[in-house]
Scaffold this motif. Structure first.
Motif, PDB file in Angstrom:
ATOM      1  N   ASP A   1      42.909  43.984  33.269  1.00  0.00           N
ATOM      2  CA  ASP A   1      42.793  43.260  34.539  1.00  0.00           C
ATOM      3  C   ASP A   1      41.512  43.645  35.270  1.00  0.00           C
ATOM      4  O   ASP A   1      41.057  44.794  35.210  1.00  0.00           O
ATOM      5  CB  ASP A   1      43.981  43.567  35.455  1.00  0.00           C
ATOM      6  CG  ASP A   1      45.253  42.853  35.027  1.00  0.00           C
ATOM      7  OD1 ASP A   1      45.154  41.879  34.255  1.00  0.00           O
ATOM      8  OD2 ASP A   1      46.348  43.277  35.461  1.00  0.00           O
ATOM      9  N   ILE A   2      40.942  42.670  35.969  1.00  0.00           N
ATOM     10  CA  ILE A   2      39.783  42.908  36.830  1.00  0.00           C
ATOM     11  C   ILE A   2      40.257  42.802  38.278  1.00  0.00           C
ATOM     12  O   ILE A   2      40.721  41.735  38.709  1.00  0.00           O
ATOM     13  CB  ILE A   2      38.650  41.917  36.542  1.00  0.00           C
ATOM     14  CG1 ILE A   2      38.125  42.137  35.116  1.00  0.00           C
ATOM     15  CG2 ILE A   2      37.520  42.070  37.568  1.00  0.00           C
ATOM     16  CD1 ILE A   2      37.045  41.157  34.693  1.00  0.00           C
ATOM     17  N   ILE A   3      40.160  43.898  38.987  1.00  0.00           N
ATOM     18  CA  ILE A   3      40.647  43.973  40.360  1.00  0.00           C
ATOM     19  C   ILE A   3      39.468  43.773  41.312  1.00  0.00           C
ATOM     20  O   ILE A   3      38.469  44.498  41.230  1.00  0.00           O
ATOM     21  CB  ILE A   3      41.320  45.332  40.635  1.00  0.00           C
ATOM     22  CG1 ILE A   3      42.325  45.672  39.528  1.00  0.00           C
ATOM     23  CG2 ILE A   3      41.989  45.315  42.009  1.00  0.00           C
ATOM     24  CD1 ILE A   3      43.393  44.632  39.290  1.00  0.00           C
ATOM     25  N   GLY A   4      39.570  42.803  42.187  1.00  0.00           N
ATOM     26  CA  GLY A   4      38.556  42.574  43.206  1.00  0.00           C
ATOM     27  C   GLY A   4      38.989  43.203  44.524  1.00  0.00           C
ATOM     28  O   GLY A   4      40.138  43.032  44.945  1.00  0.00           O
TER      29      GLY A   4
ATOM     30  N   THR B   1      32.392  39.024  37.918  1.00  0.00           N
ATOM     31  CA  THR B   1      33.131  38.095  37.056  1.00  0.00           C
ATOM     32  C   THR B   1      33.689  36.930  37.854  1.00  0.00           C
ATOM     33  O   THR B   1      33.691  35.783  37.385  1.00  0.00           O
ATOM     34  CB  THR B   1      34.271  38.836  36.346  1.00  0.00           C
ATOM     35  OG1 THR B   1      33.735  39.948  35.618  1.00  0.00           O
ATOM     36  CG2 THR B   1      35.001  37.912  35.379  1.00  0.00           C
ATOM     37  N   TYR B   2      34.160  37.194  39.059  1.00  0.00           N
ATOM     38  CA  TYR B   2      34.771  36.170  39.894  1.00  0.00           C
ATOM     39  C   TYR B   2      34.026  36.089  41.227  1.00  0.00           C
ATOM     40  O   TYR B   2      33.554  37.098  41.739  1.00  0.00           O
ATOM     41  CB  TYR B   2      36.252  36.475  40.146  1.00  0.00           C
ATOM     42  CG  TYR B   2      37.058  36.554  38.871  1.00  0.00           C
ATOM     43  CD1 TYR B   2      37.494  35.400  38.235  1.00  0.00           C
ATOM     44  CD2 TYR B   2      37.361  37.788  38.287  1.00  0.00           C
ATOM     45  CE1 TYR B   2      38.226  35.460  37.054  1.00  0.00           C
ATOM     46  CE2 TYR B   2      38.090  37.866  37.106  1.00  0.00           C
ATOM     47  CZ  TYR B   2      38.518  36.692  36.502  1.00  0.00           C
ATOM     48  OH  TYR B   2      39.229  36.764  35.320  1.00  0.00           O
ATOM     49  N   SER B   3      33.929  34.898  41.770  1.00  0.00           N
ATOM     50  CA  SER B   3      33.263  34.707  43.061  1.00  0.00           C
ATOM     51  C   SER B   3      34.303  34.527  44.163  1.00  0.00           C
ATOM     52  O   SER B   3      35.408  34.040  43.919  1.00  0.00           O
ATOM     53  CB  SER B   3      32.353  33.475  43.011  1.00  0.00           C
ATOM     54  OG  SER B   3      33.103  32.304  42.740  1.00  0.00           O
ATOM     55  N   TRP B   4      33.916  34.957  45.345  1.00  0.00           N
ATOM     56  CA  TRP B   4      34.759  34.801  46.530  1.00  0.00           C
ATOM     57  C   TRP B   4      33.993  33.939  47.533  1.00  0.00           C
ATOM     58  O   TRP B   4      32.895  34.322  47.959  1.00  0.00           O
ATOM     59  CB  TRP B   4      35.055  36.156  47.168  1.00  0.00           C
ATOM     60  CG  TRP B   4      35.989  37.061  46.416  1.00  0.00           C
ATOM     61  CD1 TRP B   4      35.943  37.382  45.097  1.00  0.00           C
ATOM     62  CD2 TRP B   4      37.082  37.788  46.976  1.00  0.00           C
ATOM     63  NE1 TRP B   4      36.936  38.263  44.794  1.00  0.00           N
ATOM     64  CE2 TRP B   4      37.658  38.536  45.926  1.00  0.00           C
ATOM     65  CE3 TRP B   4      37.622  37.889  48.252  1.00  0.00           C
ATOM     66  CZ2 TRP B   4      38.758  39.375  46.114  1.00  0.00           C
ATOM     67  CZ3 TRP B   4      38.716  38.731  48.439  1.00  0.00           C
ATOM     68  CH2 TRP B   4      39.281  39.456  47.383  1.00  0.00           C
ATOM     69  N   ASP B   5      34.550  32.826  47.923  1.00  0.00           N
ATOM     70  CA  ASP B   5      33.888  31.966  48.910  1.00  0.00           C
ATOM     71  C   ASP B   5      33.685  32.730  50.215  1.00  0.00           C
ATOM     72  O   ASP B   5      34.607  33.333  50.759  1.00  0.00           O
ATOM     73  CB  ASP B   5      34.736  30.717  49.188  1.00  0.00           C
ATOM     74  CG  ASP B   5      34.788  29.777  47.990  1.00  0.00           C
ATOM     75  OD1 ASP B   5      33.904  29.886  47.120  1.00  0.00           O
ATOM     76  OD2 ASP B   5      35.725  28.952  47.923  1.00  0.00           O
ATOM     77  N   GLY B   6      32.443  32.712  50.705  1.00  0.00           N
ATOM     78  CA  GLY B   6      32.140  33.356  51.969  1.00  0.00           C
ATOM     79  C   GLY B   6      31.871  34.840  51.881  1.00  0.00           C
ATOM     80  O   GLY B   6      31.541  35.472  52.891  1.00  0.00           O
TER      81      GLY B   6
END
Length: 253
Positions: free
Chosen positions: A174-177, A236-241
């Motif tokens: 798992d990739i934890i943000g 790996t993942y983007s977060w809007d804002g």
């Protein structure tokens, strides 16, 4: 714990004669740490010896701390950091901290990749007042009033030594943000990019709680964790804002 450090070093280096004397010296130093006033000097000397030992077999020269990520609580040589692989190998419950704080009024995030063998993870943020204990590696993220951690193994949110329920469960791979929103004054977590319940906001606080700067920080008692602050490679993942923490801090370093 120093016996475990020696075992790990011996496993990596082998038992040939050219490292035997250095292992003996490392053993002596580790055994004496905590019993003398110059403990910090002993830690530095023991860490340097272990760095040399690991270097004999082609390990990265900097196995104790990256320029931006450092062991902040505990014995550095029990949680070696590989800057090239962006990897921390935990052999003791040592907290590592990102050197640069989250910029004021920013919305930032970073990622931690959970690998095999991770136990007792506490991932999150600490203030600049988070205590730096060189001898007692027992203070994790969320174990005092200056830190906040989320734990997908024991399904807990940690703060000030207490815990509340967190419904998420993490597995190897798992990739934890972890995100810090200093506009809305809240901390958030995602798993493989998913911020929906039970993920999302795991802690809210008022301005007074973070009048000191916040730093990304994480800890585990064992296993390996890969880190990415977005300094030189995309997350790996983007977060809007939200900006990757390593990008957001550039104007301030």
């Amino acid at each position: 714990a120093h016996e475990e450090s020696l075992r790990i070093t011996r496993t990596i280096c082998g038992d040939d004669l050219k490292v035997a004397a250095m292992l003996d010296q490392l053993s002596l130093l580790c055994a004496r740490v905590g019993n003398e006033a110059d403990a910090d000097a002993k830690f530095a000397e023991a860490s340097n010896i272990q760095r040399q030992l690991l270097g004999l077999n082609g390990a990265p020269e900097n196995v104790v701390g990256d320029i931006s990520l450092q062991v902040f609580v505990g014995k550095p040589f029990l949680s070696p950091i590989d800057p090239a692989l962006k990897l921390v190998n935990f052999y003791a419950f040592n907290t590592v901290r990102y050197r640069h704080p989250c910029p004021p009024h920013s919305k930032t995030y970073y990622e931690l990749h959970v690998l095999e063998g991770v136990r007792y993870p506490q991932f999150g943020f600490v203030t600049s007042e988070f205590e730096s204990h060189k001898i007692s590696p027992n203070l994790g993220v969320g174990d005092d009033g200056e830190s906040w951690g989320v734990d997908g193994q024991r399904n807990s949110v940690w703060h000030n030594g207490g815990q509340e329920r967190y419904g998420g469960t993490w597995q190897a791979g798992d990739i934890i943000g972890l995100a810090c929103d200093l506009e809305s004054m809240q901390l958030l977590v995602s798993v493989n990019g998913d911020r929906s319940a039970p993920n999302g906001v795991f802690f809210k606080f008022d301005q007074r709680a973070v009048h000191r700067s916040l730093h990304a920080a994480f800890v585990a008692s064992s296993g390996s964790v890969k880190f990415n602050f977005g300094e030189d490679q995309p997350l790996t993942y983007s977060w809007d804002g939200f900006l990757p923490l390593g990008v957001a801090v550039r104007p301030f370093v």
